[in-house]
Design a protein around this motif. Sequence first.
Motif, PDB file in Angstrom:
ATOM      1  N   MET A 180      -4.278  24.241  44.025  1.00 50.40           N
ATOM      2  CA  MET A 180      -4.088  25.081  45.202  1.00 50.40           C
ATOM      3  C   MET A 180      -5.286  26.011  45.422  1.00 50.40           C
ATOM      4  N   GLU A 181      -5.897  26.452  44.312  1.00 52.14           N
ATOM      5  CA  GLU A 181      -7.012  27.388  44.451  1.00 52.14           C
ATOM      6  C   GLU A 181      -8.205  26.754  45.153  1.00 52.14           C
ATOM      7  N   GLY A 182      -8.522  25.526  44.807  1.00 47.76           N
ATOM      8  CA  GLY A 182      -9.665  24.857  45.423  1.00 47.76           C
ATOM      9  C   GLY A 182      -9.463  24.597  46.898  1.00 47.76           C
ATOM     10  N   SER A 183      -8.212  24.307  47.282  1.00 53.01           N
ATOM     11  CA  SER A 183      -7.965  24.016  48.686  1.00 53.01           C
ATOM     12  C   SER A 183      -8.137  25.266  49.544  1.00 53.01           C
ATOM     13  N   LEU A 184      -7.783  26.416  49.015  1.00 51.93           N
ATOM     14  CA  LEU A 184      -7.991  27.653  49.768  1.00 51.93           C
ATOM     15  C   LEU A 184      -9.478  27.932  49.962  1.00 51.93           C
ATOM     16  N   ASN A 185     -10.268  27.628  48.942  1.00 49.87           N
ATOM     17  CA  ASN A 185     -11.717  27.803  49.075  1.00 49.87           C
ATOM     18  C   ASN A 185     -12.283  26.889  50.156  1.00 49.87           C
ATOM     19  N   MET A 186     -11.790  25.661  50.202  1.00 45.40           N
ATOM     20  CA  MET A 186     -12.310  24.715  51.188  1.00 45.40           C
ATOM     21  C   MET A 186     -11.851  25.065  52.607  1.00 45.40           C
ATOM     22  N   ILE A 187     -10.665  25.628  52.747  1.00 39.99           N
ATOM     23  CA  ILE A 187     -10.230  26.103  54.064  1.00 39.99           C
ATOM     24  C   ILE A 187     -11.140  27.238  54.522  1.00 39.99           C
TER      25      ILE A 187
ATOM     26  N   ALA B 111     -22.078  28.423  48.746  1.00 35.34           N
ATOM     27  CA  ALA B 111     -22.230  28.835  47.355  1.00 35.34           C
ATOM     28  C   ALA B 111     -21.070  29.720  46.917  1.00 35.34           C
ATOM     29  N   LEU B 112     -20.675  30.644  47.769  1.00 36.10           N
ATOM     30  CA  LEU B 112     -19.567  31.531  47.406  1.00 36.10           C
ATOM     31  C   LEU B 112     -18.235  30.795  47.337  1.00 36.10           C
ATOM     32  N   ALA B 113     -18.048  29.775  48.153  1.00 41.12           N
ATOM     33  CA  ALA B 113     -16.796  29.005  48.121  1.00 41.12           C
ATOM     34  C   ALA B 113     -16.625  28.296  46.790  1.00 41.12           C
ATOM     35  N   PHE B 114     -17.722  27.851  46.194  1.00 44.09           N
ATOM     36  CA  PHE B 114     -17.622  27.140  44.929  1.00 44.09           C
ATOM     37  C   PHE B 114     -17.668  28.063  43.726  1.00 44.09           C
TER      38      PHE B 114
END
Length: 69
Positions: A1-8, A62-65
Amino acid sequence: MEGSLNMIGLGLAAIGPGVGIGLIFAAYIAGVARQPEAQSRLQTIAILGFVLAEALFIISVALAFVLPI
């Protein structure tokens, strides 16, 4: 779930630079159409604006990852 929020967030962050780049080159084309002799000067300014707008997107990638949510 955490990665999907970053990608949104990354997708939303892509909207701003996309619109900005479109406006930059629309103004460049309009300027060259009005004054073709100023093309070299306007092109330099347009490329500088493109680089600055794209740099904001690269920082957001960069900040998203890197940043956990």
